[in-house]
Structures are given as structure tokens and as C-alpha cells.
Write an enzyme that holds these catalytic residues in place. Structure first.
Site, PDB file in Angstrom:
ATOM      1  CB  ILE A  37      -0.964  -0.030   1.213  1.00 22.83           C
ATOM      2  CG1 ILE A  37      -2.201   0.796   0.961  1.00 22.83           C
ATOM      3  CG2 ILE A  37      -0.269   0.366   2.497  1.00 22.83           C
ATOM      4  CD1 ILE A  37      -3.303   0.585   1.995  1.00 22.83           C
ATOM      5  CG  HIS A 105       5.057  -9.050   5.253  1.00 30.85           C
ATOM      6  ND1 HIS A 105       4.776  -9.092   6.597  1.00 30.85           N
ATOM      7  CD2 HIS A 105       5.806  -7.944   5.048  1.00 30.85           C
ATOM      8  CE1 HIS A 105       5.316  -8.041   7.185  1.00 30.85           C
ATOM      9  NE2 HIS A 105       5.960  -7.328   6.269  1.00 30.85           N
TER      10      HIS A 105
HETATM   11  P1  5GP Z   1       7.077  -4.691   7.412  1.00 29.27           P
HETATM   12  O1  5GP Z   1       7.704  -3.435   7.944  1.00 29.27           O
HETATM   13  O2  5GP Z   1       6.208  -5.376   8.451  1.00 29.27           O
HETATM   14  O3  5GP Z   1       8.071  -5.604   6.772  1.00 29.27           O
HETATM   15  O4  5GP Z   1       6.141  -4.226   6.222  1.00 29.27           O
HETATM   16  C1  5GP Z   1       4.749  -4.153   6.275  1.00 29.27           C
HETATM   17  C2  5GP Z   1       4.294  -3.600   4.959  1.00 29.27           C
HETATM   18  O5  5GP Z   1       2.896  -3.789   4.841  1.00 29.27           O
HETATM   19  C3  5GP Z   1       4.549  -2.100   4.798  1.00 29.27           C
HETATM   20  O6  5GP Z   1       5.404  -1.898   3.684  1.00 29.27           O
HETATM   21  C4  5GP Z   1       3.160  -1.509   4.585  1.00 29.27           C
HETATM   22  O7  5GP Z   1       3.152  -0.476   3.638  1.00 29.27           O
HETATM   23  C5  5GP Z   1       2.346  -2.714   4.142  1.00 29.27           C
HETATM   24  N1  5GP Z   1       0.944  -2.653   4.508  1.00 29.27           N
HETATM   25  C6  5GP Z   1       0.428  -2.398   5.743  1.00 29.27           C
HETATM   26  N2  5GP Z   1      -0.918  -2.463   5.716  1.00 29.27           N
HETATM   27  C7  5GP Z   1      -1.262  -2.775   4.442  1.00 29.27           C
HETATM   28  C8  5GP Z   1      -2.517  -2.983   3.797  1.00 29.27           C
HETATM   29  O8  5GP Z   1      -3.597  -2.888   4.387  1.00 29.27           O
HETATM   30  N3  5GP Z   1      -2.488  -3.288   2.475  1.00 29.27           N
HETATM   31  C9  5GP Z   1      -1.307  -3.414   1.788  1.00 29.27           C
HETATM   32  N4  5GP Z   1      -1.394  -3.708   0.490  1.00 29.27           N
HETATM   33  N5  5GP Z   1      -0.108  -3.225   2.363  1.00 29.27           N
HETATM   34  C10 5GP Z   1      -0.085  -2.910   3.678  1.00 29.27           C
END
Ligand code: 5GP
Ligand code: ZN
Length: 127
Positions: A37, A105
Site C-alpha cells: 500500500i 510477508h
Molecule cells: P514490514 O515493515 O512489516 O516488513 O512491512 C509491512 C508492509 O505492509 C509495509 O510496507 C506496509 O506499507 C504494508 N501494509 C500495511 N498495511 C497494508 C494494507 O492494508 N495493504 C497493503 N497492500 N499493504 C499494507
């Protein structure tokens, strides 16, 4: 009986169940992929297991098919998204890894131009 694969308040579980919209670019029995997102590169996809795994600390041998599938489809999805000349995968874990969403992820990052360095150096290496 409670299905351990289903959690109620995890945002990526909700995406996997279709309760939060995401533009799925790939789905099979084990994984889903969709654009981040808040993209940090021209190509920025997330590949997640459908099963809830909070972090790689929580991964077990039973998760191997889903975790393997995340890697197995990354190249094809990167190429299809426009990153045909290289890409980067990142899986952040826990506080030190700056993990924001506690459902494993894999970020797939790429673009027409080379990405920045893998990490900003944030420590002094001691000899
Ligand atoms: P992390 O820091 O946990 O590796 O990354 C989490 C990622 O999830 C972030 O890059 C953030 O932009 C993405 N993200 C968080 N909420 C959502 C959502 O509701 N939809 C999508 N498509 N991405 C999300
Ligand atoms: Zn989840």
C-alpha cells in the site's frame, strides 16, 4: 474447534480472507501476492502465506510448503510486475527487523533502475 490458520484481527489474514481489499496479483492454495500500500520502489509486492505465521521465529517444518512457495513465485511475479532485470526480497522480523505487520510477508522490490544499498550502515564495525 478453532482453526489455527484463522486469526481475527491480523490485517494480512483479513486480506487473505478477502475482508480487506487488495489487488491480488497472484493466489494459489498456499500464498497470495498483492502490491504494498506504501510502495518504496516502482515495483513493490508483498507475498504472504495464507496461513498465519507471525514471524520466522514462529515458522516450523509444517510451514515449509508455504514458505518455499513464496520464494518459488517471487521471480515470476517480479518479472510480470516489470522488474525483469533484477529485484530484491526482504523479510523483516521482530523489533530489530522493523517488522510492522506480524504476519510473515516477503517484500519484492524492483524497478527499472538499481535499488539503493541493501542497508544504511547503522553501526560501527569493531575489529
Ligand atoms: P514490514 O515493515 O512489516 O516488513 O512491512 C509491512 C508492509 O505492509 C509495509 O510496507 C506496509 O506499507 C504494508 N501494509 C500495511 N498495511 C497494508 C494494507 O492494508 N495493504 C497493503 N497492500 N499493504 C499494507
Ligand atoms: Zn495473519
Amino acid at each position: 474447534m478453532t482453526d489455527p490458520r484463522i486469526t481475527t484481527d491480523c490485517i494480512f489474514c483479513k486480506i487473505a480472507r478477502g475482508e480487506i481489499p487488495a489487488k491480488k496479483v497472484y493466489e494459489d492454495g498456499e500464498v497470495i501476492a498483492f502490491p504494498d500500500i506504501r510502495p518504496q520502489a516502482p515495483v513493490h509486492l508483498l507475498i504472504i502465506p495464507k496461513v498465519h505465521i507471525a514471524t520466522l521465529y514462529d515458522a516450523t517444518a509444517a510451514h515449509q510448503p508455504a514458505l518455499g512457495k513464496m520464494l518459488a513465485v517471487a521471480g515470476k511475479l517480479a518479472r510480470e510486475a516489470g522488474a525483469g532485470d533484477g529485484f530484491r526480497t526482504i523479510i523483516n522480523n521482530g523489533r530489530v527487523g522493523h517488522q510492522e505487520v506480524y504476519h510473515v510477508h516477503m517484500h519484492v522490490l524492483g524497478g527499472p533502475e538499481p535499488l539503493g544499498p541493501m542497508l544504511q550502515r547503522s553501526f560501527s564495525a569493531r575489529k
